[in-house]
Design an enzyme around this catalytic site. Structure first.
Site: not given
Ligand SMILES: *Cc1c(COP(=O)(O)O)cnc(C)c1O
Length: 386
Positions: A53, A105, A177, A202
């Protein structure tokens, strides 16, 4: 990443991602390290890896790749774009205020409105293409600008450098973004932004087969804080997905160029169709903000939005396409068509949607890497049936 002193071009960096990262074996593609834990060579000693992690060797290669591609110092990989955005929002506390692009978005809007607002982090939604509205929205407790440019789906353009100039003396950070452009076409950190976030699901991944989010930063203090939050909240990307993402990113330059060229010709073609009222594409002649976009980005990208003359045409077009797939998401090699009003933007109230232009006549194309003539023919037969 290459160790030579001279700067390589981004196409070269992309093609070489993951190479020369494993001196022990010389593996050309990055090995997938599934180990969740790592043995300590001695008391108080570490190989640099303790628990996955916190750090994982496969993820580490991806994280330095996005930092390098975006012109940052550190990168972070997450299990989705939303996990990346959510982690960055961990920088803020109740009482803080953010200024956010008014057309963005749908999932990001939902996170701001339904997760952040209830715990006391307020957002103002502003047309960021208009700098005066950005300035007017600044409050004493404003901590960040959150920018999408071009916006999804209206392709509104925000001048990143001008926004940074507006806020940099006020201890307001700028978050961009960069999902639509990717670092291949636009590098917000080089324009002065503090944090870049991506839905790597994407264009970066590019094959509709991996869900992932990435963050890149350049400031060390900010990097430390985000590194802390990434480990503390734990939505890291698994090693197999890191590998898949790196594999996809190697061809980013080729895919983006093909998608962009096709998207521009499709946008021009759509503009000449009688059943199409408006076309939105960042580098299309006459597109609002085109000059700003061309200054801060080197391509138009693979996304095109268009408004048809009558909402009744929408189901006919969605049924009529046979090559382009009617599906949510974007940025893959396969072209997709989306109906934002009921899909990606369904969580945005209708009056808010309509105000920014996401009406029930708007369709969005994610242009893939098929032959552009085949895509135009598919649209032509779908539009001719209406
Ligand atoms: C898809 C998308 C997101 C969310 O990313 P996920 O990987 O789906 O969680 C955020 N921003 C933009 C612009 C997107 O297109």
């Amino acid at each position: 990443m290459p160790t030579e002193e001279f700067a390589r071009r981004i196409e070269t960096l992309l093609a070489q991602l993951g190479n020369r990262q494993d001196p022990q074996t010389g593996a050309v593609t990055v090995p997938i390290y599934y180990s969740t834990t790592f043995s300590h060579p001695a008391a108080g000693k570490s190989t640099g890896y303790d628990y996955s992690r916190m750090a994982n060797p496969t993820r580490g290669v991806l994280e330095s790749a996005i930092a390098n591609l975006e012109g940052g110092t550190r990168g972070f990989a997450f299990s989705s774009g939303m996990a990346a955005v959510n982690c960055v929002l961990g920088l803020f506390a109740p009482g803080d205020h953010l200024i956010v692009s008014d057309d963005l978005y749908g999932g990001t809007y939902r996170l701001f409105e339904q997760v952040l607002a209830p715990i006391g982090v307020a957002c103002s939604y502003v047309d960021m293409a208009n700098l005066e509205s950005v300035e007017a929205a600044i409050r004493p407790n404003t901590k960040a600008l959150f920018i999408e440019t071009p916006t999804n789906p209206m392709m509104k353009i925000t001048d990143i450098a001008a926004c940074v100039r507006l806020v940099k003396d006020r201890e307001i950070i700028t978050i961009v973004d960069n999902t639509f452009m990717t670092p291949f076409y636009q590098r917000p950190l080089e324009l002065g932004a503090d944090i870049v976030v991506h839905s790597a699901t994407k264009f970066l991944g590019g094959h509709n087969d991996v869900l992932a989010g990435l963050v890149a930063v350049k400031d060390d203090a900010l990097a430390k804080r985000i590194g802390f939050l990434q480990n503390a909240t734990g939505a890291v990307l698994g090693p197999q997905d890191c590998f898949l993402l790196l594999r996809g990113m190697k061809t980013l330059a080729l895919r983006m160029e093909r998608s962009s060229n096709s998207a521009l010709s499709i946008a021009r073609w759509l503009g000449g169709q009688p059943s199409v009222r408006r076309v939105y594409y960042p580098t299309l002649e006459g597109h609002q903000g085109r000059d700003v976009h061309c200054r801060q980005a080197t391509g138009g990208g693979g996304m095109v939005a268009f408004e048809v003359t009558d909402a009744r045409l929408v189901p006919k077009i969605l049924d009529g396409v046979s090559l382009i797939t009617f599906a949510e998401s974007l940025g893959g090699v396969e072209s997709l068509i989306t109906y934002p009003a009921t899909q990606t933007h369904a969580d945005i109230p209708q009056e808010v949607r309509e105000r920014v232009g996401v009406n029930d006549r708007l369709l969005r194309l994610s242009v893939g890497i098929e032959h552009p003539d085949d895509l135009v023919m598919d649209l032509e037969q779908a539009l001719s049936g209406v």
